[in-house]
Design a protein around this motif. Structure first.
Motif, short mmCIF file in Angstrom:
data_model
loop_
_atom_site.label_atom_id
_atom_site.label_comp_id
_atom_site.label_asym_id
_atom_site.label_seq_id
_atom_site.Cartn_x
_atom_site.Cartn_y
_atom_site.Cartn_z
N ASN A 17 2.57 1.81 -3.42
CA ASN A 17 1.67 2.18 -4.51
C ASN A 17 0.79 3.38 -4.19
O ASN A 17 -0.12 3.70 -4.97
CB ASN A 17 0.76 0.98 -4.85
CG ASN A 17 1.55 -0.17 -5.45
OD1 ASN A 17 2.32 0.01 -6.38
ND2 ASN A 17 1.37 -1.36 -4.90
N ASP A 18 1.04 4.04 -3.09
CA ASP A 18 0.22 5.19 -2.69
C ASP A 18 0.22 6.26 -3.79
O ASP A 18 1.27 6.80 -4.13
CB ASP A 18 0.77 5.79 -1.40
CG ASP A 18 -0.02 7.01 -0.98
OD1 ASP A 18 -1.24 6.89 -0.81
OD2 ASP A 18 0.59 8.09 -0.84
N PHE A 77 1.90 9.63 -2.97
CA PHE A 77 3.37 9.55 -2.93
C PHE A 77 3.95 9.51 -4.34
O PHE A 77 4.91 10.21 -4.65
CB PHE A 77 3.80 8.31 -2.15
CG PHE A 77 5.28 8.05 -2.20
CD1 PHE A 77 6.15 8.75 -1.38
CD2 PHE A 77 5.79 7.09 -3.07
CE1 PHE A 77 7.51 8.51 -1.42
CE2 PHE A 77 7.16 6.85 -3.13
CZ PHE A 77 8.02 7.57 -2.30
N ARG A 127 9.60 3.16 2.96
CA ARG A 127 9.48 3.73 1.60
C ARG A 127 10.18 5.08 1.51
O ARG A 127 10.92 5.36 0.56
CB ARG A 127 8.00 3.88 1.26
CG ARG A 127 7.71 4.55 -0.07
CD ARG A 127 6.30 5.11 -0.07
NE ARG A 127 6.15 6.19 0.92
CZ ARG A 127 4.98 6.67 1.33
NH1 ARG A 127 3.86 6.14 0.88
NH2 ARG A 127 4.94 7.65 2.21
N GLU A 168 5.57 3.19 5.62
CA GLU A 168 5.80 4.51 5.03
C GLU A 168 7.21 5.00 5.30
O GLU A 168 7.84 5.60 4.43
CB GLU A 168 4.79 5.52 5.58
CG GLU A 168 3.35 5.31 5.14
CD GLU A 168 2.68 4.17 5.91
OE1 GLU A 168 3.25 3.69 6.92
OE2 GLU A 168 1.57 3.75 5.49
N ASP A 187 0.83 -1.21 0.00
CA ASP A 187 0.00 0.00 0.00
C ASP A 187 0.87 1.26 0.00
O ASP A 187 0.57 2.23 -0.71
CB ASP A 187 -0.92 0.01 1.22
CG ASP A 187 -2.05 -1.01 1.12
OD1 ASP A 187 -2.30 -1.50 0.00
OD2 ASP A 187 -2.67 -1.32 2.15
N ALA A 188 1.93 1.24 0.79
CA ALA A 188 2.82 2.41 0.86
C ALA A 188 3.56 2.61 -0.47
O ALA A 188 3.70 3.74 -0.96
CB ALA A 188 3.83 2.24 1.99
#
Length: 347
Positions: free
Chosen positions: A141-142, A145, A177, A174, A138-139
């Protein structure tokens, strides 16, 4: 006289009781309270853990959990639990154990190699830090971001440089990343940006080309020469015709990155994908794997030569035979095709 004896006896008894209590307190705080045989044992305290969670984590390692809890209360630790990875040393007392759990979070070494997808990267990282693979994906592919950092669906894989890094075990998805972004920005310093500009390629294009070089040869010393071949083809407007890009296109379309393809067939070359370098001129829109730093530098410092073709050298496995003309390349290719047929490599 009798009263005096009673008073003395009471005083002595009181001193003995006080001494015993003092000894018990001293032992509870400063007496060894570990029961493991190794020199040290590791304790992992998750984010948002309660003191009860801590007790469950340390109970197998301690002789006396009650004295540990008592000291934890005295030191205010039960309401100030800190997540992380902690090393308890053999023979530690409760005071040392609490101090360690309160302020000695130790880093872990996080490593990853050439992953072909962000989900594969997430799985690899989730084995090494607290963040799970779902949170990591999820982080990665945010949309916010990616938009802010100017990465897209194709280029985002190239932000993660395979290496070994130090993180605290309780690092969030997060935070992992964001650290990788900083490492990427640090890597693309003025010197590398200048070399990319001189080649007429963006950092993403360099990374995409480096990923192909990475897949083409396992020999680091050969990568600058392979990179030189592809740069020569780009300058001449030729198709790169790199088999690894076709293999990646197949994997991307099927969603199965574990597919093993040892031989690219002619029908594969007709696949309509921007990653098919037999159909589309230039480098693909993104990397087909996470290239090593050495592979990126091999492109930035590519060997200057006139070669336009190469094929695996079956007489020296791992290396390649290079050619300047198609005729020479076709002669070199015969030995490789014959070997594939002899090995019955059909796919």
């Amino acid at each position: 006289m009798y009263l005096k004896k009673v008073l003395w006896a009471t005083a002595i008894l009181g001193l003995l009781i006080c001494g015993f209590i003092t000894y018990q307190i001293y032992t509870a705080i400063f007496g060894p309270n570990t029961q493991f045989n190794n020199e040290e044992a590791y304790v992992y305290i998750p984010t948002d853990a309660t003191f009860n969670d801590v007790k469950m984590a340390v109970e197998p390692l301690l002789k006396d959990l009650s004295t540990f809890e008592s000291v934890a209360k005295r030191k205010g630790y039960i309401t100030n639990v800190k997540p992380g990875k902690y090393a308890l040393k053999k023979g530690m007392n409760n005071n040392e154990i609490i101090n360690t759990l309160r302020s000695a979070n130790i880093p872990v070494r996080v490593s990853f190699n050439n992953q072909e997808s962000l989900s594969a990267l997430a799985g690899r990282i989730a084995e090494q830090i607290e963040a799970d693979s779902v949170a990591l994906v999820d982080a990665f592919n945010d949309p916010g971001f990616l938009n802010e950092t100017h990465f897209d669906e194709d280029s985002k894989l190239g932000m993660y440089l395979p290496n070994t890094y130090e993180f605290f075990w309780n690092t969030s998805a997060e935070a992992f990343r964001d650290r990788m972004l900083k490492e990427y920005q640090r890597f693309w310093n003025e010197d590398r940006l200048a070399k990319a500009k001189k080649l007429g390629l963006s950092p993403n294009e360099i990374t995409s080309l480096a990923a192909i070089v990475q897949k083409e040869t396992v020999k680091p010393e050969e990568r600058p020469r392979v990179a030189g071949v592809y740069l020569n083809r780009i300058r001449k407007g030729m198709l790169l015709q790199a088999d690894p890009t076709v293999i990646f296109a197949i994997k991307k379309e099927t969603g199965n990155y574990d597919t093993i393809i040892k031989r690219v067939l002619y029908r594969d070359l007709e696949m309509d994908s921007p990653y098919n370098t037999y159909k589309y001129v230039g480098v693909p829109p993104g990397p087909i794997t996470m290239p090593d730093i050495a592979s990126i530098d091999a492109v930035l410092n590519a060997e200057k030569h006139d070669y336009l073709y190469f094929v695996a050298d079956v007489s020296n496995f791992g290396y390649h035979m290079f050619a300047k003309t198609l005729a020479q390349h076709n002669r070199n290719k015969v030995q490789y095709t014959r070997w594939l047929n002899e090995q019955k490599v059909l796919r």
